[in-house]
Design a protein around this motif. Sequence first.
Motif, PDB file in Angstrom:
ATOM      1  N   GLU A  89      30.467   4.354 -27.412  1.00 15.11           N
ATOM      2  CA  GLU A  89      29.806   5.413 -26.652  1.00 15.11           C
ATOM      3  C   GLU A  89      28.884   6.230 -27.540  1.00 15.11           C
ATOM      4  O   GLU A  89      29.278   6.681 -28.623  1.00 15.11           O
ATOM      5  CB  GLU A  89      30.866   6.306 -25.999  1.00 15.11           C
ATOM      6  CG  GLU A  89      30.288   7.373 -25.077  1.00 15.11           C
ATOM      7  CD  GLU A  89      30.072   8.702 -25.776  1.00 15.11           C
ATOM      8  OE1 GLU A  89      30.723   8.951 -26.804  1.00 15.11           O
ATOM      9  OE2 GLU A  89      29.254   9.495 -25.283  1.00 15.11           O
ATOM     10  N   HIS A 147      25.931   2.112 -23.639  1.00 15.91           N
ATOM     11  CA  HIS A 147      27.237   2.735 -23.421  1.00 15.91           C
ATOM     12  C   HIS A 147      27.018   4.243 -23.365  1.00 15.91           C
ATOM     13  O   HIS A 147      27.272   4.954 -24.324  1.00 15.91           O
ATOM     14  CB  HIS A 147      28.162   2.341 -24.584  1.00 15.91           C
ATOM     15  CG  HIS A 147      29.604   2.632 -24.326  1.00 15.91           C
ATOM     16  ND1 HIS A 147      30.602   1.983 -24.999  1.00 15.91           N
ATOM     17  CD2 HIS A 147      30.220   3.496 -23.501  1.00 15.91           C
ATOM     18  CE1 HIS A 147      31.771   2.430 -24.595  1.00 15.91           C
ATOM     19  NE2 HIS A 147      31.565   3.352 -23.692  1.00 15.91           N
ATOM     20  N   SER A 151      29.783   1.156 -19.519  1.00 17.21           N
ATOM     21  CA  SER A 151      28.927   0.362 -20.395  1.00 17.21           C
ATOM     22  C   SER A 151      28.214  -0.656 -19.527  1.00 17.21           C
ATOM     23  O   SER A 151      28.783  -1.165 -18.559  1.00 17.21           O
ATOM     24  CB  SER A 151      29.760  -0.348 -21.468  1.00 17.21           C
ATOM     25  OG  SER A 151      28.944  -1.181 -22.276  1.00 17.21           O
TER      26      SER A 151
END
Lengths: 110, 115
Positions: free
Chosen positions: B52, B71, B77
């Motif tokens: 992330e 992401h 994602s």
Amino acid sequence: QKEVEQNSGPLSVPEGAIASLNCTYSDRGSQSFFWYRQYSGKSPELIMSIYSNGDKEDGRFTAQLNKASQYVSLLIRDSQPSDSATYLCAVNDYGQNFVFGPGTRLSVLP
Amino acid sequence: GAVVSQHPSRVICKSGTSVKIECRSLDFQATTMFWYRQFPKQSLMLMATSNEGSKATYEQGVEKDKFLINHASLTLSTLTVTSAHPEDSSFYICSADRGRETEAFFGQGTRLTVV
């Protein structure tokens, strides 16, 4: 290169018998070990996880781990036709991605 | 158990077009998501690891400009197959990791067929 090896099979056993699936791995740093079952066209689903040496039992399934031999196995007792699938062995070390074996195709014959 | 939702489950596209596949963790935050590809009768092959807020890490041999991974949040994602070719036809599976020593939770997979 981290490797996980399995016999591709197919492994055929009669209904009611014990199916034994084996897996070896190359990375001694591996800490977590998993068995996944994958039916054709579907995603893998977790069957067992094992983290320490010895046996771990869950219903008809028993996972066995021997870190000294870098070996992990899955025993399926009283095999059923519904157990017919590909079984994937996976290993993981802390914080790293999972490494999957090629899978063993199991066929349980009625 | 934790739920990972992948969408679409099946897609057919024409050569040269792009396809986006979404992977969502529904009941937990996934710092890391993984994208796999599986050809018939073969095992899962990791394509990339998605973290992330940062760029994805691609495995050797996977073209990052062809397989775009985003992401953007802790629960989503996406994998975009750009300029798809018939050889990109495969089963694409995502998984999300809750942390150390926990199993990977897999999405349902996406069957991509490029015609």
